[in-house]
Design a protein around this motif. Structure first.
Motif, PDB file in Angstrom:
ATOM      1  N   ALA A  13      47.007 -39.966 -38.393  1.00  0.00           N
ATOM      2  CA  ALA A  13      48.375 -39.929 -38.922  1.00  0.00           C
ATOM      3  C   ALA A  13      48.498 -38.775 -39.901  1.00  0.00           C
ATOM      4  O   ALA A  13      47.530 -38.398 -40.579  1.00  0.00           O
ATOM      5  CB  ALA A  13      48.725 -41.238 -39.612  1.00  0.00           C
ATOM      6  N   VAL A  14      49.713 -38.215 -39.957  1.00  0.00           N
ATOM      7  CA  VAL A  14      50.018 -37.145 -40.912  1.00  0.00           C
ATOM      8  C   VAL A  14      51.267 -37.549 -41.673  1.00  0.00           C
ATOM      9  O   VAL A  14      52.260 -37.984 -41.071  1.00  0.00           O
ATOM     10  CB  VAL A  14      50.229 -35.804 -40.198  1.00  0.00           C
ATOM     11  N   LEU A  15      51.230 -37.428 -43.013  1.00  0.00           N
ATOM     12  CA  LEU A  15      52.368 -37.726 -43.877  1.00  0.00           C
ATOM     13  C   LEU A  15      52.991 -36.407 -44.312  1.00  0.00           C
ATOM     14  O   LEU A  15      52.319 -35.544 -44.885  1.00  0.00           O
ATOM     15  CB  LEU A  15      51.900 -38.524 -45.094  1.00  0.00           C
ATOM     16  N   LEU A  16      54.286 -36.246 -44.012  1.00  0.00           N
ATOM     17  CA  LEU A  16      55.012 -35.016 -44.379  1.00  0.00           C
ATOM     18  C   LEU A  16      56.124 -35.367 -45.367  1.00  0.00           C
ATOM     19  O   LEU A  16      57.223 -35.756 -44.969  1.00  0.00           O
ATOM     20  CB  LEU A  16      55.627 -34.365 -43.131  1.00  0.00           C
ATOM     21  N   ILE A  70      50.288 -29.478 -34.040  1.00  0.00           N
ATOM     22  CA  ILE A  70      49.167 -30.428 -33.905  1.00  0.00           C
ATOM     23  C   ILE A  70      48.779 -30.577 -32.440  1.00  0.00           C
ATOM     24  O   ILE A  70      47.591 -30.540 -32.079  1.00  0.00           O
ATOM     25  CB  ILE A  70      49.561 -31.789 -34.514  1.00  0.00           C
ATOM     26  N   LEU A  71      49.784 -30.746 -31.549  1.00  0.00           N
ATOM     27  CA  LEU A  71      49.496 -30.904 -30.129  1.00  0.00           C
ATOM     28  C   LEU A  71      48.831 -29.660 -29.564  1.00  0.00           C
ATOM     29  O   LEU A  71      47.902 -29.758 -28.737  1.00  0.00           O
ATOM     30  CB  LEU A  71      50.785 -31.221 -29.369  1.00  0.00           C
ATOM     31  N   GLN A  72      49.289 -28.499 -30.025  1.00  0.00           N
ATOM     32  CA  GLN A  72      48.680 -27.248 -29.545  1.00  0.00           C
ATOM     33  C   GLN A  72      47.225 -27.154 -30.004  1.00  0.00           C
ATOM     34  O   GLN A  72      46.347 -26.740 -29.250  1.00  0.00           O
ATOM     35  CB  GLN A  72      49.483 -26.049 -30.048  1.00  0.00           C
ATOM     36  N   ALA A  73      46.988 -27.590 -31.269  1.00  0.00           N
ATOM     37  CA  ALA A  73      45.621 -27.522 -31.790  1.00  0.00           C
ATOM     38  C   ALA A  73      44.704 -28.474 -31.036  1.00  0.00           C
ATOM     39  O   ALA A  73      43.536 -28.159 -30.785  1.00  0.00           O
ATOM     40  CB  ALA A  73      45.624 -27.849 -33.282  1.00  0.00           C
ATOM     41  N   LEU A  74      45.245 -29.639 -30.670  1.00  0.00           N
ATOM     42  CA  LEU A  74      44.414 -30.609 -29.975  1.00  0.00           C
ATOM     43  C   LEU A  74      44.203 -30.251 -28.515  1.00  0.00           C
ATOM     44  O   LEU A  74      43.228 -30.692 -27.892  1.00  0.00           O
ATOM     45  CB  LEU A  74      45.044 -32.009 -30.080  1.00  0.00           C
ATOM     46  N   GLU A  75      45.150 -29.500 -27.939  1.00  0.00           N
ATOM     47  CA  GLU A  75      45.001 -29.121 -26.532  1.00  0.00           C
ATOM     48  C   GLU A  75      43.955 -28.042 -26.339  1.00  0.00           C
ATOM     49  O   GLU A  75      43.472 -27.826 -25.224  1.00  0.00           O
ATOM     50  CB  GLU A  75      46.357 -28.654 -25.996  1.00  0.00           C
ATOM     51  N   THR A  76      43.588 -27.333 -27.419  1.00  0.00           N
ATOM     52  CA  THR A  76      42.525 -26.326 -27.305  1.00  0.00           C
ATOM     53  C   THR A  76      41.205 -27.047 -27.053  1.00  0.00           C
ATOM     54  O   THR A  76      40.853 -27.972 -27.784  1.00  0.00           O
ATOM     55  CB  THR A  76      42.422 -25.513 -28.608  1.00  0.00           C
ATOM     56  N   GLY A  83      38.528 -32.324 -38.510  1.00  0.00           N
ATOM     57  CA  GLY A  83      38.394 -30.983 -39.093  1.00  0.00           C
ATOM     58  C   GLY A  83      39.537 -30.072 -38.674  1.00  0.00           C
ATOM     59  O   GLY A  83      40.064 -29.308 -39.496  1.00  0.00           O
ATOM     60  N   ARG A  84      39.939 -30.142 -37.408  1.00  0.00           N
ATOM     61  CA  ARG A  84      41.044 -29.296 -36.945  1.00  0.00           C
ATOM     62  C   ARG A  84      42.349 -29.642 -37.661  1.00  0.00           C
ATOM     63  O   ARG A  84      43.119 -28.750 -38.040  1.00  0.00           O
ATOM     64  CB  ARG A  84      41.223 -29.458 -35.438  1.00  0.00           C
ATOM     65  N   LEU A  85      42.599 -30.931 -37.830  1.00  0.00           N
ATOM     66  CA  LEU A  85      43.841 -31.342 -38.493  1.00  0.00           C
ATOM     67  C   LEU A  85      43.848 -30.902 -39.957  1.00  0.00           C
ATOM     68  O   LEU A  85      44.879 -30.418 -40.465  1.00  0.00           O
ATOM     69  CB  LEU A  85      44.006 -32.865 -38.396  1.00  0.00           C
ATOM     70  N   GLN A  86      42.707 -31.034 -40.640  1.00  0.00           N
ATOM     71  CA  GLN A  86      42.634 -30.590 -42.034  1.00  0.00           C
ATOM     72  C   GLN A  86      42.817 -29.081 -42.133  1.00  0.00           C
ATOM     73  O   GLN A  86      43.521 -28.587 -43.032  1.00  0.00           O
ATOM     74  CB  GLN A  86      41.288 -31.012 -42.645  1.00  0.00           C
ATOM     75  N   LEU A  87      42.219 -28.357 -41.213  1.00  0.00           N
ATOM     76  CA  LEU A  87      42.345 -26.903 -41.204  1.00  0.00           C
ATOM     77  C   LEU A  87      43.784 -26.485 -40.941  1.00  0.00           C
ATOM     78  O   LEU A  87      44.296 -25.537 -41.562  1.00  0.00           O
ATOM     79  CB  LEU A  87      41.408 -26.307 -40.154  1.00  0.00           C
ATOM     80  N   LEU A  88      44.458 -27.185 -40.042  1.00  0.00           N
ATOM     81  CA  LEU A  88      45.847 -26.868 -39.715  1.00  0.00           C
ATOM     82  C   LEU A  88      46.738 -27.045 -40.944  1.00  0.00           C
ATOM     83  O   LEU A  88      47.560 -26.172 -41.250  1.00  0.00           O
ATOM     84  CB  LEU A  88      46.337 -27.774 -38.587  1.00  0.00           C
ATOM     85  N   LEU A  89      46.573 -28.125 -41.683  1.00  0.00           N
ATOM     86  CA  LEU A  89      47.387 -28.345 -42.882  1.00  0.00           C
ATOM     87  C   LEU A  89      47.052 -27.333 -43.964  1.00  0.00           C
ATOM     88  O   LEU A  89      47.936 -26.875 -44.706  1.00  0.00           O
ATOM     89  CB  LEU A  89      47.170 -29.765 -43.407  1.00  0.00           C
ATOM     90  N   ALA A  90      45.777 -26.979 -44.056  1.00  0.00           N
ATOM     91  CA  ALA A  90      45.386 -25.994 -45.068  1.00  0.00           C
ATOM     92  C   ALA A  90      45.988 -24.627 -44.753  1.00  0.00           C
ATOM     93  O   ALA A  90      46.470 -23.920 -45.658  1.00  0.00           O
ATOM     94  CB  ALA A  90      43.858 -25.897 -45.134  1.00  0.00           C
ATOM     95  N   ASN A  91      46.006 -24.238 -43.487  1.00  0.00           N
ATOM     96  CA  ASN A  91      46.562 -22.936 -43.110  1.00  0.00           C
ATOM     97  C   ASN A  91      48.064 -22.875 -43.340  1.00  0.00           C
ATOM     98  O   ASN A  91      48.615 -21.821 -43.635  1.00  0.00           O
ATOM     99  CB  ASN A  91      46.238 -22.622 -41.650  1.00  0.00           C
ATOM    100  N   ARG A  92      48.744 -24.024 -43.162  1.00  0.00           N
ATOM    101  CA  ARG A  92      50.189 -24.052 -43.390  1.00  0.00           C
ATOM    102  C   ARG A  92      50.533 -24.207 -44.871  1.00  0.00           C
ATOM    103  O   ARG A  92      51.686 -24.184 -45.255  1.00  0.00           O
ATOM    104  CB  ARG A  92      50.825 -25.229 -42.626  1.00  0.00           C
ATOM    105  N   ARG A  93      49.501 -24.368 -45.689  1.00  0.00           N
ATOM    106  CA  ARG A  93      49.660 -24.527 -47.137  1.00  0.00           C
ATOM    107  C   ARG A  93      50.572 -25.709 -47.461  1.00  0.00           C
ATOM    108  O   ARG A  93      51.407 -25.645 -48.353  1.00  0.00           O
ATOM    109  CB  ARG A  93      50.212 -23.243 -47.767  1.00  0.00           C
TER     110      ARG A  93
END
Length: 809
Positions: free
Chosen positions: A452-455, A470-476, A427-437
Motif C-alpha cells: 500500500a502507498v499513502l499519498l 508503480i505499475l511501470q516499475a513493477l512490470e520491469t 526496494g523498488r517502491l521505496q526507490l520510486l518514492l525517493a526519486n519523486r521526492r
C-alpha cells in the motif's frame, strides 16, 4: 553491620511466622468449637422431634378418647336407644338430632348410625358417610368385641380419626360411628404445645404427597411438598433436612395410618436457625474474641513490617515508573541485604523489559521481511494523515496493489525465493518514492503480496500518475538468483473525502478497487460504489436467509417417486421453497448455491430433515409408508456429526432408518473422497439408504464408486428428457441401468415428462421414476390428498407387467 541487618531481616520473618501460627490456631479452635455447637444443636433438635412424635401421638389418643366418650354417652342414652328400637320417621329425626348434637359437643366432623343390618340409617354428612362406609363396616366386629374401635380413614386425601361404638339394648341394635378431622387445627395445637411446625400429609397410591393441613403458610407448605416429593424414599422416620423459603429445617416423618393403599403421615419440622440461635450468640462471642486476638497480632505485624516497609516502598515507586513506561531511570541501591539484592534484580529487569518492548513494538508495527510498516502501522499513519487532511481541507489517497502470478512463483521457486522477490519489490517502491521526492508519502506491506502507498495532499490526477509509475516499475522484469521474473500487479485507488472519511473504510474500498482491477486486468482502478453492490447483496441475502428460517418462511415441497412396473407410489423427494414476504417465491437456484458457498447449507439441510421426518410420520399414521429422499451437499458430507444428528432425528420422530434415502452428487463425493466415504459408511451402517444423484454428470471413478455403500443410482434428467428422440441418450440410460443392476443397485430416472418416456424406461428395466408426467413438486401438506387421488395409467402398468413376463420367460 551487615550481619546485624540480616539478623533483623530473619528476625522479622520469624515474628511474622509466629503471628501466622497464632492466627491459624485461633481459626482452628473457632472451627472446632463451631463444629461442636452444630453437633449439639443437631442432637437437641433430634430430641425435640422425638418428643414431638410422642406429643402428637398423645394428641391423637386424646381425640380418640374424646370420640369414644362422646359415642359411648350417646350409645347409652335411653331415649336414643328407644328411638333406634322404634325405627319410625319421627324417631329418625330424633336420631339425627341426637347424632348432630353429640358430634357438635365433641367437635366431630361426622356422626352416623349403622343399623344391625349394617346399613347407614342416619348421618350428619351423607357425602362423607358414603366415602367412609367401607372403612366403618370393617370396624364393626372389632367395635362389638372390644366395646369400641378406633382407626384412621382417608377421604378425598384428608385423614380422619374414626371411632365405632356398638349400641346395645341389651343386644347390639346398631353402631354409632364418629370422625374427627386430622387437619390444620390439630397441627396448630401441636405447634402451640411443642413449637414444632406440623404438616398433615397423605400419600396416594401413585406415591404423590398431598397436604391436609399445615402450620406453614400456603406457599411454604407447597414448597415443602415439592421438597418432600423430590426426596422420595429417603424421607422416613429418621430426621432429614428440608429447605422452605431459604430457611433450613430438620424434619421427621411420622406415619399415623393406612387406608386402601393411601398413607396418612405427619411431618414435624424444627427450624435449625431458631434452634441454634442461642448457640450462634455464643459463637459470635467466640468470633469476637478470635478477632480481638487477630487484631493484636496484626498490630505486632505492622510494627515489625515498618522496619522493612520504607525500602520496599521505594522499590514500589520504581515499579510504578516501569509500569508507566519509564525504563531510562536507573535504580540506585547501596544496601547489601535482601532489599539491596531485590533492587539490583529490579534494575536488571528494567533493562530487559526496555529491550524486549522495543523488539515487540518493532514486530507489532513493522514487517520483518521488508522492514516496511505493516498493516497496523499503516492504519495508524493513515488515521494521522486523515486528521491532518481534515484540518487543512486537503484530499488524501490510498493505493493498494496485489502482485500478479506471485503464488505461482512461490509454488514453483519456493518460499525463500518468494521472500527475496518481495524484498526487491519493496526496494523498488521505496526507490520510486525517493526519486519523486515524496517526503510525506508512505509505503507499507499489508501482508502476503499486498503493498500500500499513502499519498497525502494529492489530487486524483496525482494518484493516477503515481499508480502508473508503480505499475511501470513493477512490470520491469526482476532478476534474482539467475532467474528473471515478470510480475505486474492489480492496483486499486480510494480517496478522502470522495470515497470515505474513516481509515479502515478507505483501506477496504481501495482493496475492493484492487480486486476489480485484477478481474478486469486493467492496471489501476479508482473505487466506485457499484463495485460493492454484489457484496452488499450477498450479505443481505445471507441475513434474509437466516431470518427465513427463524420466521418460518421456508416451505417443504415433495415430488413423488413411482415404481415404473406397478405404478405404485414408493417414495418422495424432499425439496425446499422460500416464500419471501417481499420477493415472493424465491427458487432454490437463487439461494441454494449461495448457501453452499457460505456454509449455511447445513442449517437448510437440518431444516429439510426435520420437516421431512415430521411428514414421514404423518404419512405413516395414515397408512402410507413411503421412503423420503433428501439431498446432501458437500459441506454436509464433511460434517462428522451428521450420523449423530440422524440418530437423534430418527429417535425423536420414532422412525426406522429405512424411512430415509440420502442423495449425494458425484462431485460432492469427489471433493474429499476419503472423508466422504467415512461419513457414508457410518450412515449406511445405521440402516439409511444412500443414492448417487445426477449420475453421469460428475467426474467420479467407477472403481471408486464400487467401494461406496450406496443403494441407488439416479439418472440425471438431462439424459431422460429427450431419450425418446435421441438415440444417444437412450444408449446412455440403458448402460446406466445395466451398470446399476450389475452393482446390485436400484435405478431411478428423474425428468419423466411423457408417457412414451415412462414406457421406454420400463422396457429398459428402470425401477423407479419421477417427473412432471406423474407430478410436479407439491407442498408437503398436500401429499396425503395427492396419494388418495393418484392412479397410474392402466396401459402403462399393463405394458410394464408384460415386459416383466417377457423378461422372465
Amino acid at each position: 553491620m551487615t550481619r546485624n541487618l540480616r539478623f533483623r531481616s530473619i528476625e522479622s520473618r520469624i515474628v511474622t511466622l509466629f503471628l501466622v501460627l497464632v492466627v491459624a490456631l485461633q481459626l482452628i479452635g473457632l472451627l472446632v468449637i463451631q463444629r461442636g455447637i452444630d453437633n449439639n444443636a443437631r442432637l437437641a433438635i433430634g430430641a425435640e422431634l422425638n418428643n414431638g412424635t410422642k406429643v402428637f401421638h398423645r394428641l391423637l389418643e386424646q381425640n380418640a378418647q374424646s370420640l369414644r366418650f362422646g359415642a359411648r354417652l350417646l350409645a347409652r342414652d335411653t331415649a336414643f336407644v328407644a328411638a333406634i328400637g322404634n325405627n319410625d320417621e319421627g324417631d329418625r329425626a330424633t336420631i339425627e338430632s341426637a347424632l348432630e348434637n353429640s358430634g357438635r359437643r365433641i367437635q366431630a366432623s361426622l356422626s352416623m348410625l349403622i343399623s344391625d343390618q349394617r346399613k347407614i340409617t342416619a348421618t350428619t354428612n351423607r357425602a362423607q358417610s358414603a366415602a367412609l362406609e367401607k372403612m366403618a363396616l370393617s370396624m364393626l366386629d372389632a367395635a362389638e368385641a372390644t366395646d369400641g374401635a378406633i382407626g384412621i380413614a382417608i377421604v378425598e386425601h384428608r385423614p380422619f380419626q374414626i371411632v365405632a361404638m356398638p349400641v346395645k339394648a341389651p343386644i347390639t341394635i346398631g353402631w354409632i360411628v364418629m370422625t374427627f378431622p386430622i387437619d390444620r387445627q390439630l397441627a396448630s395445637d401441636m405447634r402451640e404445645i411443642s413449637a414444632l411446625h406440623t404438616t398433615v400429609l397423605t400419600r396416594d397410591q401413585q406415591g404423590r404427597w398431598l397436604q391436609a393441613g399445615s402450620t406453614f403458610a400456603a406457599p411454604s407448605a407447597q414448597e415443602l411438598l415439592e421438597e418432600l416429593q423430590a426426596l422420595g424414599p429417603t424421607a422416613s422416620a429418621l430426621p432429614f433436612d428440608v429447605t422452605v423459603e431459604s430457611d433450613q429445617y430438620s424434619a421427621r416423618l411420622m406415619p399415623i395410618g393406612v387406608d386402601d393403599g393411601q398413607t396418612a403421615s405427619v411431618l414435624l419440622a424444627r427450624s435449625i436457625d431458631e434452634a441454634t440461635a442461642e448457640y450462634r450468640r455464643l459463637e459470635r462471642w467466640l468470633v469476637g474474641l478470635a478477632l480481638a486476638g487477630i487484631a493484636i497480632s496484626v498490630l505486632v505485624i505492622v510494627f515489625t513490617a515498618k522496619r522493612i516497609a520504607q525500602p520496599i516502598g521505594e522499590l514500589v515507586t520504581t515499579a510504578k515508573r516501569l509500569e508507566g513506561g519509564d525504563y531510562n531511570t536507573p535504580i540506585d541501591s547501596t544496601r547489601e541485604d535482601e532489599i539491596g539484592q531485590l533492587a539490583n534484580a529490579f534494575d536488571a529487569m528494567r533493562e530487559g523489559i526496555s529491550k524486549r518492548e522495543q523488539e515487540i513494538r518493532r514486530l507489532a508495527y513493522w514487517d520483518t521481511l521488508t522492514n516496511l510498516p505493516n498493516r497496523a502501522q499503516f492504519v495508524l499513519l493513515l488515521n494521522d494523515a486523515l486528521l491532518e487532511a481534515r484540518r487543512r481541507g486537503e484530499a488524501l489517497f490510498v493505493l493498494i496493489m496485489d502482485l500478479d502470478r506471485f503464488k505461482h512463483v512461490n509454488d514453483v521457486m519456493g518460499h525463500s525465493f518468494g521472500d527475496a522477490l518481495l524484498r526487491q519489490v519493496a526496494g523498488r517502491l521505496q526507490l520510486l518514492l525517493a526519486n519523486r521526492r515524496q517526503s510525506s508519502a508512505q509505503v507499507a506491506r499489508l501482508g502476503g503480496d499486498e503493498f500500500a502507498v499513502l499519498l497525502p495532499a494529492a489530487s486524483t490526477a496525482a494518484a493516477l500518475a503515481m499508480a502508473a509509475e508503480i505499475l511501470q516499475a513493477l512490470e520491469t522484469p526482476l532478476s534474482l538468483e539467475e532467474q528473471t521474473v515478470d510480475l505486474g500487479a492489480g492496483l486499486g485507488i480510494a480517496g478522502y473525502p470522495d470515497h470515505a472519511e474513516v481509515g479502515e473504510t478507505l483501506l477496504s474500498m481501495a482493496e475492493v478497487a484492487m480486486y476489480a482491477a485484477k478481474q478486469r486486468n486493467d492496471g489501476a482502478v479508482i473505487y466506485d460504489a457499484a463495485m460493492d453492490k454484489s457484496s452488499a447483496q450477498s450479505l443481505s441475502l445471507l441475513t434474509e436467509l437466516r431470518n427465513a428460517v427463524e420466521r418460518n418462511e421456508l416451505r417443504l415441497h415433495v415430488q413423488p417417486k413411482i415404481s415404473l412396473a406397478t405404478g405404485m407410489v414408493v417414495g418422495m423427494e424432499s425439496l425446499v421453497r422460500w416464500m419471501h414476504p417481499e420477493r415472493g417465491n424465491v427458487f432454490p437456484d437463487e439461494f441454494i448455491p449461495f448457501a453452499e458457498q457460505t456454509g449455511f447449507i447445513r442449517v437448510l439441510t437440518r431444516w429439510v430433515m426435520e420437516k421431512s421426518a415430521e411428514l414421514c410420520g404423518e404419512l405413516a399414521a395414515q397408512g402410507h409408508h413411503l421412503k423420503v429422499s433428501v439431498n446432501l451437499s458437500t459441506r454436509d458430507l464433511m460434517d462428522q456429526d451428521l450420523p449423530v444428528m440422524f440418530a437423534d432425528l430418527l429417535a425423536r420422530h420414532k422412525l426406522t432408518p429405512g424411512s430415509f434415502c440420502l442423495e449425494i452428487t458425484e462431485s460432492a463425493i469427489m471433493d474429499d473422497p476419503v472423508r466422504a466415504q467415512h461419513t457414508l459408511e457410518r450412515l449406511s451402517a445405521m440402516g439409511l439408504d444412500l443414492s448417487i444423484d445426477d449420475f453421469g454428470t460428475g467426474y467420479s471413478s467407477l472403481a471408486y464408486l464400487k467401494r461406496l455403500p450406496v443403494n441407488e443410482l439416479k439418472i440425471d434428467k438431462s439424459f431422460v428428457l429427450n431419450m425418446e428422440k435421441d438415440e444417444g441418450d437412450t444408449k446412455i440410460v440403458r448402460s446406466t441401468i445395466d451398470l446399476g443392476h450389475n452393482m446390485g443397485l436400484r435405478v431411478v430416472a428423474e425428468g419423466i415428462e411423457s408417457e412414451a418416456v415412462w414406457r421406454l424406461l420400463a422396457e429398459l428395466g428402470c425401477d423407479q421414476g419421477q417427473g412432471y408426467f406423474m407430478s410436479r413438486p407439491i407442498p408437503g401438506d398436500q401429499m396425503i390428498a395427492w396419494l388418495e387421488k393418484w392412479q397410474a395409467p392402466a396401459n402403462l402398468v399393463a405394458a410394464a407387467a408384460g415386459n416383466e413376463v417377457a423378461i422372465d420367460s
